[in-house]
Design an enzyme around this catalytic site. Structure first.
Site, mmCIF file in Angstrom:
data_model
loop_
_atom_site.group_PDB
_atom_site.id
_atom_site.type_symbol
_atom_site.label_atom_id
_atom_site.label_comp_id
_atom_site.label_asym_id
_atom_site.label_seq_id
_atom_site.Cartn_x
_atom_site.Cartn_y
_atom_site.Cartn_z
ATOM 1 C CD GLU A 392 -3.259 0.604 2.072
ATOM 2 O OE1 GLU A 392 -4.355 0.123 1.733
ATOM 3 O OE2 GLU A 392 -2.999 0.915 3.249
ATOM 4 C CG HIS A 421 7.320 -29.795 2.935
ATOM 5 N ND1 HIS A 421 7.978 -30.956 2.602
ATOM 6 C CD2 HIS A 421 7.971 -29.285 4.010
ATOM 7 C CE1 HIS A 421 8.959 -31.159 3.461
ATOM 8 N NE2 HIS A 421 8.982 -30.154 4.318
ATOM 9 C CE LYS A 526 -11.606 2.521 1.411
ATOM 10 N NZ LYS A 526 -11.089 3.541 2.312
HETATM 11 O O1 LIG Z 1 -8.929 2.381 9.677
HETATM 12 P P1 LIG Z 1 -9.867 2.627 8.559
HETATM 13 O O2 LIG Z 1 -10.068 4.087 8.316
HETATM 14 O O3 LIG Z 1 -11.155 1.913 8.746
HETATM 15 O O4 LIG Z 1 -9.201 2.103 7.239
HETATM 16 C C1 LIG Z 1 -8.866 0.761 7.085
HETATM 17 C C2 LIG Z 1 -7.901 0.578 5.955
HETATM 18 O O5 LIG Z 1 -8.458 1.059 4.759
HETATM 19 C C3 LIG Z 1 -7.451 1.702 3.989
HETATM 20 O O6 LIG Z 1 -7.677 3.042 4.033
HETATM 21 C C4 LIG Z 1 -7.519 1.273 2.609
HETATM 22 O O7 LIG Z 1 -8.819 1.325 2.196
HETATM 23 C C5 LIG Z 1 -6.163 1.347 4.679
HETATM 24 O O8 LIG Z 1 -5.158 2.225 4.399
HETATM 25 C C6 LIG Z 1 -6.610 1.323 6.087
HETATM 26 O O9 LIG Z 1 -5.702 0.689 6.920
#
Ligand SMILES: O=P(O)(O)OC[C@H]1O[C@](O)(CO)[C@@H](O)[C@@H]1O
Length: 613
Positions: A392, A421, A526
């Site tokens: 990331e 293995h 998203k």
């Molecule tokens: O802690 P949050 O804001 O729920 O985000 C969870 C995860 O989602 C992300 O933003 C990626 O969508 C990550 O960087 C982060 O760790």
């Protein structure tokens, strides 16, 4: 049972292998690093660039063969580059990575710039320019570094309140309202990404066999997975502390997990608020919900700590402390490693050495994958944790100047010797698209527990033999590896290796000129997911209208897509219908969902209210 010597006799001998693809001297320009060093079949016509790449490989393979023929030279290289952090008992061996002195010299200016950028970051510069944020995870283990006194106090107070709260939970001073046990026995952690991976890794690595509270995770919006966790808790739901973790406080998967758990509490006649804890940024949706509903406790996340580096904030520390893990030792280990990785001498800086090897091995463009192999069951989740930290952070389309670079470094791995293995056959003999990192733990078992399962040999000796054998076998076939050695898996050493990799990622990002601290690509997925759910609502509304007609008007996929004004989304509409139909939703699909052209769809009932919504 095979003896250890028998075991070695089947290993390949240390002879120079054919088809090496080690690199020769570094290319001088950024551009010239972009040739992947995969071995190429020599009967194919070579382009100019691939010819240059192969020439470098051959030339470097020659020097590597020399090393293999000359154990003294290899031992000298081992000693020359051996790094040790005395206080932590952590060693780093990079002798099996084939970088040259010229390469190190060439990287020096880039590293000096990276050290300077890191120094500025630690002083509170806006190191995440896209989001206009400081990057302060290093302050969490040394609050004196925080650029403002208010931040220092905040960090210290939060740590104190985490320790005090977990003590009160463990001792039973804070009790669940309706548990016959009279104390909390379970933690249900709800969170995803950085809000789950750190706590999961730490729990697996460090939780005692019989922790004061056992931990479970909901880290997805998979209903069956959620049901499983809740079912496993059974009546212990009444003594479960639900820790909801989300930096942003608005991540859909986490919200869904929370709603599902709250439903389970309602159905069990339990008061969720008395058992709920939130870890999130102040005034986030989650924070406001927790405050309004009067949850048991709230702990802060900070704007200046990224999800993937949040393991030393309340995100990682609270679940750890509740399991009886010494979080102050974790912080000490991280602080010691932070100190060690601040030096501006590459050779004495283990994070810089790692970053330099990654650059060498992957040509600075991620052309090879990083396979992480801890030879210790408790470190099983380290590679999964690193996947987010590294991928990331480094997987970026643009560099800091806006050039398209499509950077990254792929991480995978599980544990040794188990993986021997499974996929190590390919690592040794197959496509050469990786470099390995062995994580070695010297202490096999707590003192006094070891025994010899055959004369002179323990179970741990086998594990050791497997690690060393694999390292040698890979090297003999031209496959590079790094070895990180720790004495034992303790809160201190775990804190240290986390800090080591955090710093290595930050330095690597600087030398390839990218922002390690944002994640714009995740947003795209998203957004697309939200669009699918919006389309599903439109499909339902169109179907409702057709269902309310007299007689009911079953619709083909084309008709639904037209009426949704989204003919280009017909495939997605088909998938939505197939998914809903498989889940016995109100929808009725006539025909076979396996033959998209044949189906006609309407709803089980007409909802008149929806018609006028
Ligand atoms: O802690 P949050 O804001 O729920 O985000 C969870 C995860 O989602 C992300 O933003 C990626 O969508 C990550 O960087 C982060 O760790």
């Amino acid at each position: 049972m095979a003896s250890l010597s028998g075991l070695y006799s089947s290993s390949p001998s240390l002879k120079p292998a054919k088809n090496h693809s080690f690199k020769a001297l570094p290319a001088q320009s950024r551009d010239s690093f972009s040739f992947p060093h995969t071995s190429k079949p020599t009967n194919l016509p070579l382009t100019l660039s691939s010819a240059r790449s192969v020439a470098r490989d051959i030339s470097h393979a020659d020097s590597k063969k020399e090393l293999l023929k000359d154990p003294d030279a290899l031992w000298k290289r081992y000693l020359d580059w051996f790094y040790q952090q005395k206080e932590l008992g952590l060693y780093l061996d990079i002798s099996r990575v084939g970088f040259t002195d010229e390469f190190v010299a060439e990287m020096e200016p880039r590293f000096q710039a990276a050290f300077k950028a890191m120094e500025d970051l630690e002083k509170g510069s806006i190191a995440n320019p896209d989001e206009g944020r400081m990057v302060g995870h290093y302050w969490l283990r040394n609050s004196k570094l925080a650029p403002k006194p208010t931040l220092k106090t905040l960090i210290e107070n939060t740590l104190d309140s985490i320790c005090a709260f977990s003590d009160d939970i463990i001792s039973g001073k804070i009790k669940p309202p309706s548990s016959p046990e009279g104390r909390f026995t379970q933690i249900l952690s709800v969170g995803i990404g950085g809000s789950a991976l750190g706590p999961q890794f730490v729990a697996e690595a460090l939780a005692p066999d019989n922790p004061p509270l056992k931990i479970r995770f909901i880290d997805n919006t998979d209903p069956a997975g959620i049901d499983h966790q809740i079912a496993q808790l059974g009546p212990e739901l009444a003594s479960t502390l639900v820790v909801v973790i989300s930096k942003s406080g608005g991540t859909p998967e986490t919200r869904n997990g929370l709603l599902e758990v709250q439903k389970a509490f309602r159905e069990a006649g339990l008061n969720f608020a008395k058992q709920g804890v939130a870890i999130t940024q102040e005034n986030s949706l989650l924070d406001n919900t927790a405050r309004i509903e009067g949850w048991l406790a709230r702990f802060p996340m900070y704007d200046w700590v990224g999800g993937r580096t949040s393991i030393m904030s309340a995100v990682g520390l609270l679940p750890a402390a509740l399991q009886g893990i010494n979080v102050r030792e974790m912080l000490t280990g991280a602080a010691l490693m932070d100190e060690a990785t601040r030096t501006t001498s590459i050779k004495n800086n283990p994070a810089a050495l790692l970053a330099m090897c990654w650059y060498w091995a992957s040509n600075g463009v991620g052309s090879k994958d990083m396979v992480v192999l801890p030879y210790k069951d408790s470190l099983l989740l380290f590679s999964r944790y690193l996947q987010q930290l590294v991928m990331e952070s480094l997987g970026k389309e643009f560099d800091l100047d806006g050039n398209t670079v499509n950077q990254g470094l792929t991480v995978y791995g599980n544990k040794g010797s188990t993986d021997q293995h499974a996929y190590i056959q390919q690592l040794r003999d197959g496509v050469h698209n990786f470099f390995a990192t062995f994580i070695e733990v010297l202490r096999d078992r707590p003192p006094g527990h070891d025994w010899e399962l055959e004369p002179g040999v323990t179970c741990g000796d086998y594990l050791f033999g497997m690690l060393q054998g694999t390292r040698s076998a890979l090297y003999a076939n031209g496959r590079e590896s790094i070895s990180v050695t720790i004495q034992e898996v303790t809160p201190t050493s775990v804190g240290a290796i986390i800090a080591l990799y955090e710093r290595a990622v930050g330095l690597y990002a600087s030398i390839v000129n990218i922002n390690a601290y944002h994640q714009p690509g995740v947003e795209a997925g998203k957004k697309a997911a939200a669009e699918v759910l919006a389309l599903q609502k439109r499909v339902l509304s169109v179907l409702n209208e057709a269902t309310c007609k007299d007689p009911v008007e079953p619709l083909t996929l084309e008709e639904i897509a037209d009426r949704c004004h989204a003919p280009e989304e017909i495939e997605m509409i088909y998938k939505i219908i197939a998914h809903m139909s498989a889940n016995d939703r109100v929808l009725i699909a006539e025909g076979n969902c396996g033959s998209p052209r044949s189906i006609k769809v309407y709803l089980g009932e007409c909802n008149v209210d929806d018609l006028y919504a």
